[in-house]
Scaffold this active site. Structure first.
Site, PDB file in Angstrom:
ATOM      1  N   CYS A 311     -13.978   2.601   6.335  1.00  0.00           N
ATOM      2  CA  CYS A 311     -14.612   2.527   5.019  1.00  0.00           C
ATOM      3  C   CYS A 311     -14.084   1.336   4.229  1.00  0.00           C
ATOM      4  O   CYS A 311     -13.016   0.788   4.543  1.00  0.00           O
ATOM      5  CB  CYS A 311     -14.394   3.828   4.250  1.00  0.00           C
ATOM      6  SG  CYS A 311     -12.788   3.958   3.424  1.00  0.00           S
ATOM      7  N   CYS A 314     -10.372   1.799   3.057  1.00  0.00           N
ATOM      8  CA  CYS A 314      -9.338   1.740   4.091  1.00  0.00           C
ATOM      9  C   CYS A 314      -9.248   0.357   4.742  1.00  0.00           C
ATOM     10  O   CYS A 314      -8.203  -0.016   5.274  1.00  0.00           O
ATOM     11  CB  CYS A 314      -9.598   2.806   5.152  1.00  0.00           C
ATOM     12  SG  CYS A 314      -9.313   4.491   4.554  1.00  0.00           S
TER      13      CYS A 314
END
Length: 376
Positions: A311, A314
């Site tokens: 994502c 992250c």
């Protein structure tokens, strides 16, 4: 329109054709109540994080900016720049959630606006007209969501009224889709099963509405006061009477574990605001359980929320930085947590679909059901 490719026990791998594309199931629908994902996620973000279906709410969009404005601008897809499948809830949940601001009559529900106090009426026909003006791909029938627990006598009367409302929805929906200039003449209509926590009422209601040959069937009125075990019991009572060739939607549910248990019992569609509400408070979901980013132990943590996650949060930021943003009340903190949670939910569903395709879902279910909801 709906095809089941593979089953494993009650769990199903399928696809639903809609006017704006195919929905691969099981699927989690990302909730944008007022045509926006709370936390600052755009429709470009939704595409990046793998969202298949965006869900908006009929009642709230009717309140503001109004369906007339949205219809004039080409419908909800154009208004919010979303070219994928879109579902609109009917406003029926507000019959439950706005108890102090509404009165229920046979003709429909009378509301007091939470914005300016004006009086609003919404019945089956009004809900269908608003959803037709919005041009969603899936419209939900107008129903009464019942508080759990509720007296049996009231539940029986409410369910009978919901069925009468459903028949009115069907008639109005057909008329609207046939009108020249309809924004989305291929709009689908899903009916909603109600019955509180009474297995027999639930089963009989599903039998009754299944005979109406709708495009899909939802199980409503759960996750509104009953235990998770009661919810799973109701699903098991209802699913045998839901048409096997139509999609099944468990409304407003839930945690990753709730979804896993729902898929295991034969549900295809899910939605919930829970990943957004958790993100608001710095709670994020991972394959090892739920992480509270605001915890003191993450103050100096240079690692992402999940090193294996792809994502936007992250890929670029540490837990220490996201924790700082949340502590400083910077909106970027919530946005990053929202993007992570929705990425996780969409990736979670993709993994479930892959396990079903490979015939390994039962093993996956047994391995993850004890882990997903635990705090890390």
């Amino acid at each position: 329109m709906f095809t089941v490719f593979k089953t494993e026990g009650e769990a199903r791998r399928g696809a639903l054709e809609t006017p704006h594309g195919t929905v691969e199931t099981p699927v989690f629908m990302n909730v944008g109540t007022a045509a926006a994902i709370r936390g600052g996620a755009s429709t470009d973000d939704l595409r990046e994080i793998g969202c298949q279906v965006e869900l908006s709410n009929t009642y709230h969009l009717h309140m503001q900016p109004g369906e007339e404005l949205i219809a004039r601008l080409g419908g909800l897809h154009k208004f919010m720049n979303w070219d994928g499948p879109l579902l609109t809830d009917s406003g029926g949940f507000q019959v439950f959630s706005l108890q102090n601001l509404r009165r229920i009559k046979e003709e429909g529900a009378y509301f007091t606006s939470y914005i300016d106090g004006r009086k609003i009426f919404m019945g089956p026909e009004e809900s269908m007209r608003i959803q037709a003006a919005l041009g969603s791909d899936i419209a939900m029938a107008f129903d009464e969501c019942i508080e759990n627990p509720a007296p049996r006598e009231y539940v029986e009367k409410s369910v009978a009224r919901t069925t009468r409302w459903l028949r009115r929805c069907i008639d109005e929906h057909r008329r609207l889709c046939a009108e020249p200039g309809a924004i989305n003449p291929g709009q689908l209509l899903f009916g909603i099963n109600q019955g509180g926590t009474y297995d027999d009422i639930r089963a009989e209601h599903m039998k009754e509405i299944a005979a109406l040959d709708l495009d899909g069937y939802a199980i409503g009125g759960l996750s509104v006061g009953e235990s998770a075990e009661e919810m799973y019991r109701i699903i098991e009572a209802v699913i045998p009477f839901a048409p096997a060739d139509k999609p099944r939607y468990l409304m407003g549910v839930g945690t990753p574990l709730n979804i896993l248990e729902g898929v295991y019992r034969g549900v295809d569609f899910f939605d919930c605001v829970l990943p957004l509400r958790n993100a608001q408070h710095g709670n994020v979901f991972t394959w090892g359980g739920k992480v509270r980013i605001l915890a003191e132990k993450f103050k100096y943590d240079p690692e992402p929320i999940d090193p294996a996650c792809g994502c936007p949060a992250c890929r670029s930021y540490s837990k220490a930085y996201i924790r700082h943003l949340l502590k400083a009340d910077e909106r970027l903190g919530m946005r990053l947590c929202v993007l992570h949670n929705l990425w996780f939910y969409n990736e979670f569903m993709a993994r479930i679909r892959a396990e079903l395709e490979h015939g390994t879902f039962t093993q996956f279910y047994l391995e993850h059901r004890e882990v997903l909801d635990r705090p890390v």
